[in-house]
Design an enzyme around this catalytic site. Structure first.
Site, PDB file in Angstrom:
ATOM      1  N   GLU A   1       8.141 -72.159  -1.592  1.00 30.30           N
ATOM      2  CA  GLU A   1       8.777 -73.367  -1.042  1.00 30.30           C
ATOM      3  C   GLU A   1       7.997 -74.633  -1.408  1.00 30.30           C
ATOM      4  OE1 GLU A   1      11.230 -71.576   2.712  1.00 30.30           O
ATOM      5  OE2 GLU A   1       9.412 -72.646   3.187  1.00 30.30           O
TER       6      GLU A   1
ATOM      7  N   GLU B   1      14.443 -65.273   0.540  1.00 32.95           N
ATOM      8  CA  GLU B   1      14.300 -65.324   1.999  1.00 32.95           C
ATOM      9  C   GLU B   1      15.650 -65.665   2.604  1.00 32.95           C
ATOM     10  OE1 GLU B   1      11.240 -67.741   3.835  1.00 32.95           O
ATOM     11  OE2 GLU B   1       9.874 -67.370   2.170  1.00 32.95           O
TER      12      GLU B   1
END
Ligand code: BG6
Length: 479
Positions: free
Chosen positions: A179, A373
């Site tokens: 991320e 995810e």
């Protein structure tokens, strides 16, 4: 058949949220270790409260995690029982280079991960490895100021060379930074940044972002040179921004918010700074210190695939729409979408938004995508007989997998795989809680660190096993 035959079903974890054993076998201290549970966590992980060591009166959940370090064989066997084709995990940088700036690695750390990869291999599970998932050695923060310092590019290159060499043939799929856009939201987690009084926070964040982007491109180059077979991905905290309304001000704000996220992947996938980012940095008077060599490295070493996390979409309201209600999200505050239900932690639930996000990313980059995810953080109840009936989790995943299938079958998105977040309960990155659970496997541990660490299967365990066995064809609840 909706999904490709070699579709990589599995689950995703991060070292700091599950390994524990923070001081075992020569491991050094990292930023993630000193993020406490409790009300001050946000100030620490966002770099506003300087906490570079353990302080009295706080509980630090990463110290013990779920003790994956000592349970990995048992845990991987459970993943295999569910039929996992892949297991996403991350390396703790400080197991391999305890301070981050050594030239020689710590053999015990390297050996640990080799054992984990071999265990996966023994079960026919392909490891998908994030090089850094929110972790940065404390020494690099104290000594160099974290990723604001270009020297970290060299330390990261050394880490990359070490691991690609050592794990050649064992790991095919790598992600450079988890991320990466989280630098703008949780900068201590994302880049080891702590801010001084009066400092231009945005300038430091973009400097750190540049250094990570260049390091990511170097890692891609090094990986491909060492083993042309490996595939390198970037990793975005995704979830498209919707305009709150069709007011042009809201639409424009959504465009700007989306660009703030896309910026990172635009660079990693296309190899250069997009025009809107160049102009934004100029406007803000920010100089990221781009060198000719940076420019060349970025251009020549773009990623092979685009990976991302998806929990929800977000909503943007323009400045001419100031009274809109705000809501939480995965570290991204935004306008509250009145059409969506929310999780117990206030995260909007939007399966169709998943399909929209998959399309947005595929349209923009035209490279294979990998969902690394997705999941629902929820409180679970253990019944008297030990069972855990997490139908709400099954329901969330069922709807999201169905939306993902539509994106593949109806829209033609090229998708490599799907790993749910936290297939086994682990420490929450955002809150430090254990009670925010994502797993198919329950771990007996509470928010204060009490519990036996015993693993047990939830109802969702058999459900996900069936989903994988039918390659995503059968999503029904079943039993
Ligand atoms: C992602 C992170 O942002 O979301 C994970 O990559 C994190 O590390 C996950 O755990 C879920 O967030 P949280 O705050 O519920 O743990």
């Amino acid at each position: 058949m909706a999904f490709r035959n070699d579709f990589l079903w599995g689950g995703a974890t991060a070292a700091n949220q599950c390994e524990g054993a923070y001081d075992v076998d020569g491991r050094g201290l990292a930023n993630v270790d000193v993020a406490p549970h409790g009300p001050e966590r946000y100030a620490v992980v966002s770099g506003q409260r300087k906490m570079l060591d353990f302080e009295d009166g706080y509980y630090y959940p990463a110290q013990t995690g779920i003790d994956f370090y000592h349970h990995y064989k048992e845990d991987i066997a459970l993943f295999a029982e569910m039929g996992f084709k892949t297991f996403r995990m991350s390396l703790a940088w400080t197991r391999i280079f305890p301070n981050g700036d050594e030239t020689e690695p710590n053999e015990a750390g390297l050996a640990f991960y080799e054992d984990v990869f071999r265990e996966c291999q023994a079960h026919g599970i392909e490891p998908l490895v994030t090089i850094t998932h929110f972790d940065c050695p404390i020494h690099l923060i104290k000594e160099y100021g974290g990723w604001r310092n270009r020297k970290l590019i060299d330390f990261y290159k050394n880490l990359a060379t070490t691991i690609f060499t050592r794990y050649k043939g064992l790991v095919k799929y790598w992600l450079t930074f988890n991320e990466i856009n989280m630098i703008l939201h949780l900068p201590f987690m994302g880049a080891g940044l702590v801010f001084e009084e009066g400092e231009n926070k945005e300038a430091v964040e973009y400097l750190a972002a540049h250094n990570e982007l260049v390091a990511s491109a170097w890692a891609t180059k090094i990986a491909h040179e060492i083993d042309p077979e490996v595939k390198i991905g970037c990793m975005l905290a995704a979830g498209s921004y919707y305009p709150y309304s069709c007011r042009p001000g809201d639409v424009r704000q959504a465009q700007l918010d989306n660009q703030d996220n896309y910026f990172f992947v635009d660079v990693q996938s296309r190899g250069y700074y997009p025009a809107y980012a160049v102009k934004k940095l100029e406007r803000l008077g920010i100089d990221v210190g781009m060198t000719d060599e940076d420019r060349e490295i970025l251009a020549a070493n773009t990623v092979d695939f685009i990976s991302f996390s998806y929990y929800s979409t977000r909503c943007s309201a323009g400045a001419d729409n100031p009274d809109v209600e705000r809501t939480q999200g995965n570290a991204f505050a935004g306008a509250k979408n009145p059409y969506l239900q929310e999780s117990q932690w206030g995260w909007a639930i939007d399966p169709l938004g998943f399909r929209i996000t998959l399309n947005d990313l595929y349209d923009r980059y035209q490279k294979p995508l990998f969902v690394v995810e997705n999941g629902l953080g929820a409180k679970d109840v253990v019944e008297e007989d030990g069972s855990i009936n997490d139908d709400y989790r099954i329901d969330y995943l069922r709807q999201h997998i169905a939306a993902m299938r539509d994106a593949v079958t109806e829209d033609g998105v090229d998708l490599l795989g799907y790993t749910t977040w936290g297939p086994i309960d682990l420490v929450s990155a955002g809150t430090g809680e254990m009670s925010k659970r994502y797993g198919f496997i329950y771990v007996d541990r509470d928010d204060a660190g009490n519990g036996t660490l015993k693993r047990s299967k939830k109802k969702s365990f058999d459900w996900y096993k069936k989903v994988i066995a039918t390659n995503g064809e059968d999503l029904a609840l079943g039993r």
